[in-house]
Design a protein around this motif. Structure first.
Motif, PDB file in Angstrom:
ATOM      1  N   ILE A  29       0.836  -1.207   0.000  1.00 14.08           N
ATOM      2  CA  ILE A  29       0.000   0.000   0.000  1.00 14.08           C
ATOM      3  C   ILE A  29       0.865   1.248   0.000  1.00 14.08           C
ATOM      4  O   ILE A  29       0.624   2.182  -0.768  1.00 14.08           O
ATOM      5  N   ASP A  30       1.885   1.278   0.852  1.00 20.42           N
ATOM      6  CA  ASP A  30       2.781   2.439   0.896  1.00 20.42           C
ATOM      7  C   ASP A  30       3.515   2.636  -0.428  1.00 20.42           C
ATOM      8  O   ASP A  30       3.629   3.764  -0.921  1.00 20.42           O
ATOM      9  N   LEU A  31       4.021   1.542  -0.992  1.00 22.23           N
ATOM     10  CA  LEU A  31       4.724   1.643  -2.278  1.00 22.23           C
ATOM     11  C   LEU A  31       3.814   2.215  -3.361  1.00 22.23           C
ATOM     12  O   LEU A  31       4.206   3.111  -4.110  1.00 22.23           O
ATOM     13  N   LEU A  32       2.603   1.702  -3.437  1.00 19.98           N
ATOM     14  CA  LEU A  32       1.659   2.181  -4.442  1.00 19.98           C
ATOM     15  C   LEU A  32       1.299   3.646  -4.212  1.00 19.98           C
ATOM     16  O   LEU A  32       1.369   4.465  -5.135  1.00 19.98           O
ATOM     17  N   ALA A  33       0.921   3.969  -2.984  1.00 20.59           N
ATOM     18  CA  ALA A  33       0.495   5.339  -2.683  1.00 20.59           C
ATOM     19  C   ALA A  33       1.624   6.339  -2.957  1.00 20.59           C
ATOM     20  O   ALA A  33       1.385   7.421  -3.497  1.00 20.59           O
ATOM     21  N   GLU A  34       2.843   5.974  -2.621  1.00 24.90           N
ATOM     22  CA  GLU A  34       3.978   6.857  -2.876  1.00 24.90           C
ATOM     23  C   GLU A  34       4.287   6.960  -4.364  1.00 24.90           C
ATOM     24  O   GLU A  34       4.673   8.013  -4.858  1.00 24.90           O
ATOM     25  N   TYR A  35       4.126   5.873  -5.093  1.00 27.57           N
ATOM     26  CA  TYR A  35       4.470   5.858  -6.510  1.00 27.57           C
ATOM     27  C   TYR A  35       3.503   6.683  -7.359  1.00 27.57           C
ATOM     28  O   TYR A  35       3.934   7.391  -8.258  1.00 27.57           O
TER      29      TYR A  35
END
Length: 144
Positions: free
Chosen positions: A132-138
């Motif tokens: 979730i963090d990777l996606l939201a940041e990307y």
């Protein structure tokens, strides 16, 4: 499958209100809230828990459902969140990727739930948090 569809429709408004509508101008927060809210529902809602976590029910769901029905549910889920991605894209808030691809990627993160039983139980929440963090940041366009 019909009960699942009815439950999904009943929860759709709550999911949107607690994510995309709540953080309408903050895509990273909206995506995080959306995915976390869906995960919370899957963990706590009896029908969703049976469909997504308890393997025998997942297999039964797939056996009773045509591949086209399952694809339609996925398309419907993407169509529900796509307008937000299109709005953010038009406002220049997202990376330079098609809004549909970003919406589909967001929805695809939830497919990891199907592998929950193959992942150490204590590790699953942390793994989902990372995705979730990777996606939201990307997806959010970085300034500068």
């Amino acid at each position: 499958m019909q009960v699942f569809k009815e439950e999904q429709e009943a929860l759709r408004e709550s999911i949107l209100e607690n994510s995309f509508l709540k953080y309408r101008t903050e895509p990273d927060k909206a995506i995080r809230a959306y995915l976390q809210h869906v995960l919370n529902i899957v963990n706590s809602h009896p029908i969703w828990r049976k469909v997504f976590i308890e393997k025998e029910h997942l297999e039964l769901k797939i056996l009773r459902s045509s591949e086209e029905e399952i694809k339609k549910i996925c398309r419907d889920n993407v169509e529900t969140i796509l307008p937000f991605f299109e709005e953010w894209s038009a406002a220049g808030l997202l990376v330079d990727k098609p809004a549909r691809i970003l919406a589909e990627t967001t929805q695809a993160v939830l497919s990891i739930i199907h592998f929950r039983n193959e992942i150490e139980e204590d590790d699953f929440p942390e793994i989902m948090d990372i995705f979730i963090d990777l996606l939201a940041e990307y997806v959010v366009r970085k300034e500068g």
